[in-house]
Design a protein around this motif. Structure first.
Motif, mmCIF file in Angstrom:
data_model
loop_
_atom_site.group_PDB
_atom_site.id
_atom_site.type_symbol
_atom_site.label_atom_id
_atom_site.label_comp_id
_atom_site.label_asym_id
_atom_site.label_seq_id
_atom_site.Cartn_x
_atom_site.Cartn_y
_atom_site.Cartn_z
ATOM 1 N N LEU A 1 13.329 3.075 0.565
ATOM 2 C CA LEU A 1 11.679 2.783 0.567
ATOM 3 C C LEU A 1 11.651 1.858 -0.493
ATOM 4 O O LEU A 1 12.144 2.152 -1.595
ATOM 5 C CB LEU A 1 10.985 3.862 0.488
ATOM 6 N N PHE A 2 11.102 0.593 -0.357
ATOM 7 C CA PHE A 2 10.590 -0.276 -1.475
ATOM 8 C C PHE A 2 9.212 -0.729 -1.192
ATOM 9 O O PHE A 2 8.824 -1.147 -0.015
ATOM 10 C CB PHE A 2 11.711 -1.234 -1.439
ATOM 11 N N PRO A 3 8.479 -0.894 -2.096
ATOM 12 C CA PRO A 3 8.454 -0.569 -3.534
ATOM 13 C C PRO A 3 7.777 1.042 -3.759
ATOM 14 O O PRO A 3 7.118 1.576 -2.798
ATOM 15 C CB PRO A 3 7.925 -1.430 -4.379
ATOM 16 N N TYR A 4 7.921 1.644 -4.880
ATOM 17 C CA TYR A 4 7.234 2.575 -5.033
ATOM 18 C C TYR A 4 5.777 2.395 -5.389
ATOM 19 O O TYR A 4 5.319 1.543 -5.991
ATOM 20 C CB TYR A 4 7.692 3.288 -6.634
ATOM 21 N N ASN A 5 4.915 2.964 -4.547
ATOM 22 C CA ASN A 5 3.480 2.791 -4.380
ATOM 23 C C ASN A 5 2.608 3.809 -3.865
ATOM 24 O O ASN A 5 3.302 4.869 -3.566
ATOM 25 C CB ASN A 5 3.057 1.100 -3.994
ATOM 26 N N LYS A 6 1.648 3.766 -3.628
ATOM 27 C CA LYS A 6 0.651 4.882 -2.924
ATOM 28 C C LYS A 6 1.111 5.406 -1.534
ATOM 29 O O LYS A 6 1.407 6.598 -1.260
ATOM 30 C CB LYS A 6 -0.810 4.331 -2.723
ATOM 31 N N ASP A 7 1.645 4.305 -0.677
ATOM 32 C CA ASP A 7 1.987 4.705 0.628
ATOM 33 C C ASP A 7 3.521 5.339 0.644
ATOM 34 O O ASP A 7 3.693 6.215 1.335
ATOM 35 C CB ASP A 7 2.197 3.292 1.396
ATOM 36 N N SER A 8 4.564 4.777 -0.460
ATOM 37 C CA SER A 8 5.596 5.561 -0.374
ATOM 38 C C SER A 8 5.595 6.733 -0.864
ATOM 39 O O SER A 8 6.376 7.894 -0.480
ATOM 40 C CB SER A 8 6.603 4.657 -1.187
ATOM 41 N N VAL A 9 4.759 6.953 -1.986
ATOM 42 C CA VAL A 9 4.443 8.615 -2.323
ATOM 43 C C VAL A 9 4.004 9.475 -1.366
ATOM 44 O O VAL A 9 4.362 10.447 -1.335
ATOM 45 C CB VAL A 9 3.467 8.510 -3.571
ATOM 46 N N THR A 10 3.079 8.861 -0.456
ATOM 47 C CA THR A 10 2.397 9.676 0.371
ATOM 48 C C THR A 10 3.553 10.278 1.613
ATOM 49 O O THR A 10 3.663 11.087 1.935
ATOM 50 C CB THR A 10 1.394 8.982 1.267
ATOM 51 N N LEU A 11 4.352 9.024 2.108
ATOM 52 C CA LEU A 11 5.443 9.422 2.954
ATOM 53 C C LEU A 11 6.321 10.349 2.450
ATOM 54 O O LEU A 11 6.696 11.258 3.026
ATOM 55 C CB LEU A 11 6.072 8.096 3.229
ATOM 56 N N LEU A 12 6.871 10.348 1.408
ATOM 57 C CA LEU A 12 7.839 11.028 0.582
ATOM 58 C C LEU A 12 7.251 12.655 0.587
ATOM 59 O O LEU A 12 8.077 13.475 0.787
ATOM 60 C CB LEU A 12 8.239 10.839 -0.489
ATOM 61 N N ASN A 13 6.029 12.772 0.047
ATOM 62 C CA ASN A 13 5.471 13.990 -0.112
ATOM 63 C C ASN A 13 5.163 14.516 1.067
ATOM 64 O O ASN A 13 5.158 15.904 1.166
ATOM 65 C CB ASN A 13 4.294 13.695 -0.805
ATOM 66 N N ASN A 14 5.385 14.006 2.272
ATOM 67 C CA ASN A 14 5.108 14.603 3.608
ATOM 68 C C ASN A 14 5.958 14.436 4.483
ATOM 69 O O ASN A 14 5.770 14.789 6.098
ATOM 70 C CB ASN A 14 3.543 14.138 4.035
ATOM 71 N N PHE A 15 7.246 13.856 4.405
ATOM 72 C CA PHE A 15 8.310 13.745 5.406
ATOM 73 C C PHE A 15 8.969 14.855 5.428
ATOM 74 O O PHE A 15 9.562 15.319 4.632
ATOM 75 C CB PHE A 15 9.087 12.395 4.813
#
Length: 362
Positions: free
Chosen positions: A6-20
């Motif tokens: 995933l690139f870059p680290y931002n609000k969307d990538s944080v949301t996806l990782l926390n709930n994937f």
């Protein structure tokens, strides 16, 4: 199973990782940030078992696909383009959304860069079946519908959708998810069909076709519940930022009878019953959607009058800000800045309870 960066680290990538929760097709192995964000990323994910790096070139070689998150932080699109040029050099596949593709393409200075960009895999939903018959009415949809609307593109709709889906999943319900954020495809969900955004198709036809699309899903997938998060917002942000005038919310609500409505709003420090009741009336009379839950997002907007635009500020629990709210006659309210997760859990569980009790919409 394909390994993803995933690139870059931002609000969307944080949301996806926390709930994937993982699926049979994709596995997220690496999260890559811009150099200036590495400290914040490592602090946020220090307890996560995932490789964190700002060395894009080194770890892009070790994954199957690079997934570019939406440009929610409004960085210069050239920063994305430079990464894409490297991926093309090493012949590595990469995913883009339509909107990010168009944003980056505007910064391409020559045909060579455009050719490189065109090697992207555009995540889309090509469903475009012709209307099966001439109908003046819509197909009845018997599957319960949960609709997540918002004030705009960035107001925690993606996060709320994933968290609500997890609640249904944990209770053993089969959900079909239609996301407004293209990263939802990585989780095994679907995104809106291409025709939904077609500029040369009438509103009447879009409503009919979306109703038919949902009916086809109901017949083929036989889900227990369908959860939709709606693109853009329910109304213009101001006289310069239209949010498509709530058109997409209107298409969804005109195509389907929504059983439970969730509204994600921008951050407010206080929320009172009068304001919540006005929101309830707007959803009821403009979209025929009930307002059951309000999510106060952790995103605050600052409008820039000179540029007819706005800046998103992504707040966190260390920002020394909070939202105070009162009960509002049956509307459940939670704030994503509240450290009390019991309130959020109660609100999201209430959605399931209302469907289980077969409560009428109005």
């Amino acid at each position: 199973m394909k390994k993803i960066m995933l690139f870059p680290y931002n609000k969307d990538s944080v949301t996806l990782l926390n709930n994937f929760k993982g699926n049979k097709e994709y596995e997220i192995d690496v999260l890559c940030s811009f150099k200036e964000d590495i400290v914040a990323m490592e602090k946020e994910f220090e307890s996560k078992r995932i490789l964190l790096t700002n060395d894009f070139e080194k770890y892009a070689k070790e994954v199957d696909i690079v997934v570019f998150c939406e440009n929610v932080s409004k960085v210069d699109p050239l920063a994305y383009l430079k990464k894409i040029e490297y991926l093309c050099l090493i012949n590595k596949g990469f995913f883009l959304s339509n909107s990010l593709y168009n944003e980056i393409k505007l910064r391409c200075v020559d045909n060579f860069q455009k050719d490189l960009l065109d090697r992207a895999v555009i995540i889309e939903n090509p469903y475009d079946e012709e209307l099966k018959e001439k109908r003046r009415t819509l197909y009845p949809i018997n599957t319960p519908i949960v609709c997540i609307m918002g004030f705009g593109e960035n107001c925690n709709k993606f996060q709320t959708h994933l968290e609500l889906y997890e609640k249904f999943f944990d209770k053993g319900y089969k959900c079909f998810n239609i996301f407004s954020n293209y990263l939802g495809k990585i989780t095994g969900g679907e995104i809106y069909p291409n025709f939904f955004f077609e500029k040369n198709m009438s509103l009447f036809t879009k409503i009919q076709k979306f109703n038919m699309y949902i009916r086809d899903i109901e017949i083929k997938e036989k889900p227990d519940v369908i959860i939709l998060s709606v693109p853009y917002g329910i109304m213009p942000a101001n006289m310069f930022i239209s949010n498509n005038f709530g058109e997409f919310a209107y298409i969804v609500s005109s195509s389907l009878q929504v059983d439970v409505g969730i509204l994600c709003i921008d951050f407010f420090s206080t929320l009172n019953e009068v304001y919540c009741d006005e929101l309830r009336k707007m959803l009821r009379y403009k979209f025929s959607v009930p307002l059951d839950v309000i999510c106060v997002s952790d995103i605050k907007k600052r409008f820039i009058r000179e540029e007819n635009s706005y800046i998103n500020y992504f707040l966190n629990r260390n920002s020394d800000v909070s939202c105070e709210f009162d009960n509002c006659d049956g509307i459940e309210i939670f704030s994503n800045l509240d450290e009390n997760y019991e309130i959020k859990n109660r609100c999201l569980n209430s959605v399931i309870s209302k469907l289980e009790k077969n409560i009428k919409v109005f």
